[in-house]
Structures are given as C-alpha cells and as structure tokens.
Motif scaffolding. Structure first.
Motif, short mmCIF file in Angstrom:
data_model
loop_
_atom_site.label_atom_id
_atom_site.label_comp_id
_atom_site.label_asym_id
_atom_site.label_seq_id
_atom_site.Cartn_x
_atom_site.Cartn_y
_atom_site.Cartn_z
N ASP A 30 2.04 1.98 19.15
CA ASP A 30 2.91 2.26 20.30
C ASP A 30 2.41 1.57 21.56
N ALA A 31 1.09 1.32 21.61
CA ALA A 31 0.51 0.63 22.77
C ALA A 31 0.61 -0.88 22.64
N GLY A 32 1.20 -1.35 21.55
CA GLY A 32 1.39 -2.78 21.37
C GLY A 32 0.29 -3.46 20.58
N ALA A 33 -0.57 -2.70 19.94
CA ALA A 33 -1.67 -3.28 19.17
C ALA A 33 -1.23 -3.62 17.76
N TYR A 34 -1.91 -4.62 17.19
CA TYR A 34 -1.70 -5.02 15.80
C TYR A 34 -2.89 -4.54 14.99
N ALA A 35 -2.63 -3.98 13.80
CA ALA A 35 -3.70 -3.50 12.94
C ALA A 35 -3.52 -4.03 11.53
N GLU A 36 -4.56 -4.70 11.04
CA GLU A 36 -4.61 -5.10 9.62
C GLU A 36 -5.55 -4.13 8.92
N ILE A 37 -5.09 -3.58 7.79
CA ILE A 37 -5.81 -2.50 7.13
C ILE A 37 -6.24 -2.92 5.73
N VAL A 38 -7.52 -2.68 5.44
CA VAL A 38 -8.05 -2.87 4.08
C VAL A 38 -8.64 -1.54 3.65
N GLU A 39 -8.23 -1.08 2.48
CA GLU A 39 -8.74 0.19 1.98
C GLU A 39 -9.95 -0.03 1.08
N THR A 40 -10.95 0.83 1.26
CA THR A 40 -12.17 0.75 0.47
C THR A 40 -12.71 2.16 0.28
N SER A 41 -13.17 2.45 -0.92
CA SER A 41 -13.68 3.79 -1.19
C SER A 41 -15.07 3.79 -1.82
N ARG A 42 -15.63 2.60 -2.03
CA ARG A 42 -16.96 2.52 -2.64
C ARG A 42 -17.94 1.88 -1.68
N HIS A 43 -19.14 2.44 -1.65
CA HIS A 43 -20.19 1.94 -0.77
C HIS A 43 -20.44 0.46 -1.05
N GLY A 44 -20.45 -0.35 0.02
CA GLY A 44 -20.75 -1.77 -0.10
C GLY A 44 -19.54 -2.67 -0.16
N GLU A 45 -18.36 -2.11 -0.47
CA GLU A 45 -17.17 -2.95 -0.63
C GLU A 45 -16.73 -3.60 0.67
N GLY A 46 -16.93 -2.91 1.79
CA GLY A 46 -16.35 -3.38 3.03
C GLY A 46 -17.15 -4.41 3.79
N MET A 47 -18.40 -4.67 3.39
CA MET A 47 -19.27 -5.53 4.20
C MET A 47 -18.75 -6.97 4.28
N ARG A 48 -18.34 -7.54 3.14
CA ARG A 48 -17.91 -8.93 3.13
C ARG A 48 -16.64 -9.13 3.94
N VAL A 49 -15.62 -8.27 3.71
CA VAL A 49 -14.35 -8.44 4.43
C VAL A 49 -14.53 -8.19 5.93
N THR A 50 -15.45 -7.29 6.27
CA THR A 50 -15.72 -7.03 7.69
C THR A 50 -16.32 -8.26 8.35
N ALA A 51 -17.27 -8.89 7.68
CA ALA A 51 -17.92 -10.08 8.24
C ALA A 51 -16.90 -11.20 8.48
N GLU A 52 -15.97 -11.36 7.54
CA GLU A 52 -14.94 -12.40 7.70
C GLU A 52 -13.97 -12.04 8.82
N ALA A 53 -13.57 -10.77 8.90
CA ALA A 53 -12.59 -10.35 9.90
C ALA A 53 -13.14 -10.43 11.32
N ALA A 54 -14.45 -10.33 11.46
CA ALA A 54 -15.05 -10.36 12.80
C ALA A 54 -14.77 -11.66 13.53
N LEU A 55 -14.42 -12.70 12.79
CA LEU A 55 -14.17 -14.00 13.40
C LEU A 55 -12.82 -14.09 14.08
N SER A 56 -11.88 -13.17 13.74
CA SER A 56 -10.52 -13.35 14.23
C SER A 56 -9.87 -12.09 14.80
N PHE A 57 -10.65 -11.02 14.96
CA PHE A 57 -10.08 -9.78 15.51
C PHE A 57 -10.85 -9.34 16.75
N ASP A 58 -10.18 -8.56 17.59
CA ASP A 58 -10.82 -8.07 18.82
C ASP A 58 -11.85 -6.98 18.52
#
Length: 275
Positions: A30-58
C-alpha cells in the motif's frame, strides 16, 4: 524510503503469525513498495539466494524466526544491504533484543523508513552466529523440537521437547576455556543476548551491539538440578543459583570427550568441539 524488498519467508508458522505476515506485506505494498518473496523452511537454504538478492534490492527481509534471521544474515556478510525482520518465529529473540516493534504497522514502517545500524557477528567453527550458542541440554531440546514439528504451536511447542531432553539427557563434562581461564560445566550457553528462548532473562549485561560474549556455565548433576536451574531461569533468578556462573569473555572454546550437540541461534550446528 526503501521501495524494493527481497523477503526470505519461512512458511512454517501458526495462524496468528501468518496473519501478521500478510498484514505487513499489505502495508508495504500500500505504501508503494515492491516485494519479491522466496519461501524457505530448512536451515541453510536461504543464504545463497540472499547473497544474490543483496546486489539488486534496497533491503533483505527475514520473515520467520531466529533461524531464518540467521540464514539471511549469513548471506549478507560483507554486504552493505540492510537486513530487516518480520518476526514470525517461536521465540523471536533477536527481534526482541534490537527492540523491533511487533505490530504489523510498526514493522512495515521500520522496514520502509527505519535507521540501519551495524550489529557485530560472532564466529563458531568459522561459521557466523548472531546472538547465542547452546551446548548440551538446550541443543538436545532444539534437536527434539526440530524433529517433532511443533513449531506451529509457538512457545508452547517447546515444552514437550524440553521435557524429553531433560529426562533423556545425560550430563557430559565440558571443558570451557576462555581468555579468563579454564573450568568445567555440564551445560554451557554463550550469548550476546540478554534474553533466552523468548522473554527469559539470561544475562542483564549482554548486548547484541557489542562484541563481548557472556559465558553461562551450568554445573551440578542430574535432571532435578537442571529442573531447578530452568525454574530459576524462568523466574529471572538464574544468577543466584549456586551451580551457575556467568562471566564475560572475548573468546571461548568448549571441548568434551563424548559427543555433545551444539545449537546456534536456535538451529542445530553439529557437535563439539566448538570455538
């Protein structure tokens, strides 16, 4: 104002947490923000995608509990992209420690406009951790908690795994070496957080914004002693237990002659030795 968010979402939450999550997302959009969502439920799964996303998100947003926050933070090491949190976990210790508001309105406002600041990251066996390492009883309870699938029950889901760990746990002698000296214990918690397992007071002096650790050593043998110490922890009186010592340290090494489990930020890491 931040407009582009990459959200690492752990969907294993109860109904109240899911409502909190969707309300926060609605307010961001509602505030005009864009959100890309990746679901993860296992420890360690999110580290790689987070590192890549850091290059192009606020900002990167961990929508989950302390384990999800840990994974996102590990993926952001070396990056200047800020980490935000939508607290959906069982204990949300780290969110509590940094004073994050819990209402969807204030969480969304913090993500959009909040000030970012640096939080030091510790290391255990060359792996990063944010606020706590548990060796012995609580690590065994975390292993039972992960195996039983009671996360959706919130903190109530911790009771059964903790009691199971308490009954089945056999004390091992832990050799604890710090820059202060060497001693022995049967259960050890190394923390930068004042709180433990949610709102329980562990160490008043601890501070996640500082590099210093606090080493909590539990002595004494048997389940009755542990039950007494857990009761003291629940009442905020742990420092008065005669078999508990709390001291500040710059570094810690823990060893044992028998296999002893280790948990880091609420997730199982492995077993001793740990440094």
């Amino acid at each position: 104002m931040r407009r582009r968010f990459f959200i690492l979402h752990n969907p294993n939450a109860g109904p109240a947490a899911r409502r909190h999550y969707h309300s926060t997302l609605t307010m961001l959009r509602d505030a005009g923000a864009y959100a890309e969502i990746v679901e993860t439920s296992r420890h360690g799964e999110g580290m790689r995608v987070t590192a890549e996303a850091a290059l192009s998100f606020d900002a990167i947003v961990a929508a989950g509990g302390d384990g999800t926050v840990h994974d996102a933070a590990e993926g952001l090491l070396g990056s200047t992209t800020p980490l935000g949190i939508i607290p959906l976990g069982t204990a949300n210790v780290f969110a509590r420690e940094i004073g994050l508001p819990l209402s969807p309105e204030r969480v969304a406002s913090t993500l959009l406009y909040g000030m970012a600041w640096d939080i030091p990251v510790g290391q255990i066996n060359a792996r990063p951790f944010l606020f706590v390492v548990g060796i012995g009883l609580d690590a065994k309870a975390v292993a039972h908690f992960e195996a039983t699938g009671t996360r959706h029950l919130g903190q109530a889901g911790l009771f059964g795994p903790l009691m199971r760990a308490l009954v089945s746990h056999s004390d091992s002698v832990l050799r604890v070496t710090t820059d202060v000296g060497t001693s022995e214990a049967e259960w050890v918690i190394v923390t930068r957080a004042q709180r433990y397992a949610g709102g329980l007071l562990l160490s008043r002096q601890a501070d996640v914004t500082q590099t210093k650790f606090y080493v909590v050593r539990f002595g004494g043998h048997g389940p009755l002693v542990r039950l007494r110490q857990l009761s003291a922890l629940a009442c905020g009186l742990l420092r008065y237990d005669p078999n508990v010592t709390i001291e500040a340290a710059e570094w810690v090494r823990v060893e044992s002659d028998t296999p002893v489990p280790v948990q880091v930020d609420g997730e199982i890491l492995g077993a001793l030795p740990a440094e």
